[in-house]
Design an enzyme around this catalytic site. Structure first.
Site, short mmCIF file in Angstrom:
data_model
loop_
_atom_site.label_atom_id
_atom_site.label_comp_id
_atom_site.label_asym_id
_atom_site.label_seq_id
_atom_site.Cartn_x
_atom_site.Cartn_y
_atom_site.Cartn_z
N GLY A 57 0.82 -1.22 0.00
CA GLY A 57 0.00 0.00 0.00
C GLY A 57 0.85 1.26 0.00
O GLY A 57 0.67 2.14 0.84
N ARG A 97 0.05 5.93 -1.50
CA ARG A 97 -0.35 7.19 -0.85
C ARG A 97 -0.29 7.01 0.67
O ARG A 97 -0.02 5.91 1.16
CB ARG A 97 -1.76 7.61 -1.29
CG ARG A 97 -2.84 6.60 -0.96
CD ARG A 97 -4.13 6.90 -1.70
NE ARG A 97 -5.04 5.77 -1.63
CZ ARG A 97 -6.05 5.68 -0.78
NH1 ARG A 97 -6.31 6.65 0.05
NH2 ARG A 97 -6.82 4.60 -0.76
N ASN A 132 1.62 -2.58 5.59
CA ASN A 132 0.97 -1.28 5.80
C ASN A 132 -0.44 -1.20 5.24
O ASN A 132 -1.29 -0.49 5.78
CB ASN A 132 1.84 -0.18 5.17
CG ASN A 132 1.09 1.12 5.06
OD1 ASN A 132 0.91 1.84 6.05
ND2 ASN A 132 0.60 1.45 3.86
N TYR A 138 -12.56 -3.19 12.19
CA TYR A 138 -11.21 -2.60 12.11
C TYR A 138 -10.43 -2.83 13.41
O TYR A 138 -9.27 -3.23 13.40
CB TYR A 138 -11.37 -1.12 11.81
CG TYR A 138 -10.08 -0.36 11.57
CD1 TYR A 138 -9.46 -0.39 10.33
CD2 TYR A 138 -9.52 0.42 12.57
CE1 TYR A 138 -8.30 0.33 10.10
CE2 TYR A 138 -8.35 1.15 12.35
CZ TYR A 138 -7.74 1.11 11.12
OH TYR A 138 -6.59 1.82 10.89
N ALA A 141 -9.43 -6.46 13.79
CA ALA A 141 -8.30 -6.79 12.91
C ALA A 141 -6.99 -6.25 13.48
O ALA A 141 -5.97 -6.95 13.49
CB ALA A 141 -8.54 -6.20 11.51
P1 NAP Z 1 -4.80 5.28 3.17
O1 NAP Z 1 -4.33 6.67 2.92
O2 NAP Z 1 -6.24 4.96 2.98
O3 NAP Z 1 -3.90 4.28 2.31
C1 NAP Z 1 -4.10 2.90 2.36
C2 NAP Z 1 -3.19 2.22 1.38
O4 NAP Z 1 -3.47 0.80 1.42
C3 NAP Z 1 -3.42 2.68 -0.05
O5 NAP Z 1 -2.19 2.79 -0.72
C4 NAP Z 1 -4.26 1.56 -0.63
O6 NAP Z 1 -4.16 1.41 -2.03
C5 NAP Z 1 -3.67 0.36 0.08
N1 NAP Z 1 -4.56 -0.79 0.01
C6 NAP Z 1 -5.85 -0.87 0.40
N2 NAP Z 1 -6.34 -2.09 0.14
C7 NAP Z 1 -5.33 -2.81 -0.41
C8 NAP Z 1 -5.20 -4.13 -0.91
N3 NAP Z 1 -6.21 -4.99 -0.89
N4 NAP Z 1 -4.00 -4.51 -1.42
C9 NAP Z 1 -2.96 -3.66 -1.46
N5 NAP Z 1 -3.02 -2.39 -1.02
C10 NAP Z 1 -4.19 -1.98 -0.50
O7 NAP Z 1 -4.47 4.83 4.66
P2 NAP Z 1 -3.31 5.28 5.65
O8 NAP Z 1 -3.88 6.23 6.60
O9 NAP Z 1 -2.07 5.60 4.91
O10 NAP Z 1 -3.14 3.90 6.45
C11 NAP Z 1 -2.01 3.06 6.32
C12 NAP Z 1 -2.06 2.03 7.45
O11 NAP Z 1 -2.05 2.70 8.71
C13 NAP Z 1 -3.33 1.18 7.44
O12 NAP Z 1 -3.02 -0.15 7.84
C14 NAP Z 1 -4.20 1.84 8.49
O13 NAP Z 1 -5.14 0.94 9.04
C15 NAP Z 1 -3.15 2.28 9.49
N6 NAP Z 1 -3.60 3.36 10.37
C16 NAP Z 1 -3.92 4.60 9.88
C17 NAP Z 1 -4.36 5.59 10.76
C18 NAP Z 1 -4.72 6.98 10.31
O14 NAP Z 1 -5.14 7.77 11.17
N7 NAP Z 1 -4.59 7.33 9.05
C19 NAP Z 1 -4.46 5.30 12.12
C20 NAP Z 1 -4.15 4.04 12.56
C21 NAP Z 1 -3.70 3.07 11.69
P3 NAP Z 1 -5.00 2.39 -3.02
O15 NAP Z 1 -4.35 3.71 -2.95
O16 NAP Z 1 -4.90 1.77 -4.37
O17 NAP Z 1 -6.41 2.39 -2.50
#
Ligand code: NAP
Length: 246
Positions: free
Chosen positions: A11, A14, A88, A153, A156
């Site tokens: 992932g 972005r 990620n 969520y 998981a």
């Molecule tokens: P994000 O901006 O929504 O980015 C998620 C990334 O995961 C995107 O690149 C997306 O690809 C990719 N992805 C989704 N489904 C996928 C799949 N089936 N196979 C491969 N790639 C996939 O989220 P983020 O905020 O950067 O989050 C990154 C990690 O941190 C996640 O595990 C999230 O649960 C965790 N997290 C985030 C926060 C927060 O506040 N943002 C807090 C706690 C934990 P596309 O771009 O093609 O959709």
């Protein structure tokens, strides 16, 4: 610092994954960043090339077994087995328990937990043989605290934390460390879609008075994969501006 290391970041197109891919690349790693569409892969390629980082984008939907397996073999042939795996990729499908559809539960468990198991299993054999591996799993503060509207969520992410600890015990003797990062409220697309009211409510819970940036998480990842963390395994590092103190 990470010269001669191959890092696989899921992932990476972005958000947090993008920042992790860039930070590991700037530290000298060859970076394979996965995306789920050809367009994503192109974006990752361009982003790595722009900073002269070795490696490339790779098409992998982490929930798709044939795609995972063939991509892994191609990476292995082209770059060598990954020394570093950053699990990620993640999604949200928020809903209250009584309204949550099976598909919302399944999609989140498949992407955020099952895929961590599968991607790790693919990479682990080579790490064990090499007596070196660094695995970092993206958890979340809600994997510890729970959160209304996020039974899928948070379950998981709690699973990811437990997987991290159990696997860390299994593989520690082979110098493979397994750690998790639990971000709090980070400013990415995942949180940008929340209403202003929700965002404001979250911000009130953060003693540092600001949302985290993707780079705040990437720096923690860099720490876990660096020599500085050689003797640290099975840990969950909370990166949350004080939102939750373990
Ligand atoms: P994000 O901006 O929504 O980015 C998620 C990334 O995961 C995107 O690149 C997306 O690809 C990719 N992805 C989704 N489904 C996928 C799949 N089936 N196979 C491969 N790639 C996939 O989220 P983020 O905020 O950067 O989050 C990154 C990690 O941190 C996640 O595990 C999230 O649960 C965790 N997290 C985030 C926060 C927060 O506040 N943002 C807090 C706690 C934990 P596309 O771009 O093609 O959709």
């Amino acid at each position: 610092m990470l010269k001669d290391k191959v890092a696989l970041v899921t992932g990476a197109q972005r958000g947090i994954g993008k920042e992790i891919a860039l930070m590991l690349g700037r530290a000298g790693a060859t970076v394979i960043g996965t995306g789920i569409s050809e367009k994503d892969v192109e974006v990752i390629d361009q982003m790595l090339q722009a900073e002269k980082i070795q490696g490339r984008g790779k098409l992998v939907d982490v929930t798709n077994k044939p795609m995972r397996e063939s991509a892994f073999e191609e990476i292995r042939t082209e770059f060598g087995a990954p020394h570093i795996l950053i699990n990620n990729a993640g999604i949200t499908r928020d809903n209250l328990m009584l309204r949550m559809k099976d598909e919302e539960w399944d999609a989140v468990i498949n992407t955020n937990l099952n895929a961590v198991f599968h991607m790790t299993q693919l990479c682990l054999r080579d790490m064990l043989k090499a007596h070196f591996g660094r695995i970092v799993n993206m958890a979340s503060v809600v994997g510890i605290t729970g959160n209304a509207g996020q039974v899928n969520y948070s379950a998981a992410k709690a699973g990811v934390i437990a997987l991290t600890k159990s696997l860390a015990k299994e593989v520690a003797a082979r110098n493979v460390t397994v750690n998790a990062i639990a971000p709090g409220f980070i400013d990415t697309d995942m949180t940008r879609h929340l209403s202003e009211e929700h965002r404001a409510a979250y911000l009130k819970t953060i003693p540092m008075n600001r949302a985290g940036q993707a780079a705040d998480i990437a720096k923690a990842v860099l720490f876990f994969v660096s020599d500085a963390a050689d003797y640290i395994t099975g840990q969950t590092l909370h990166v949350n501006g004080g939102m939750y103190m373990a």
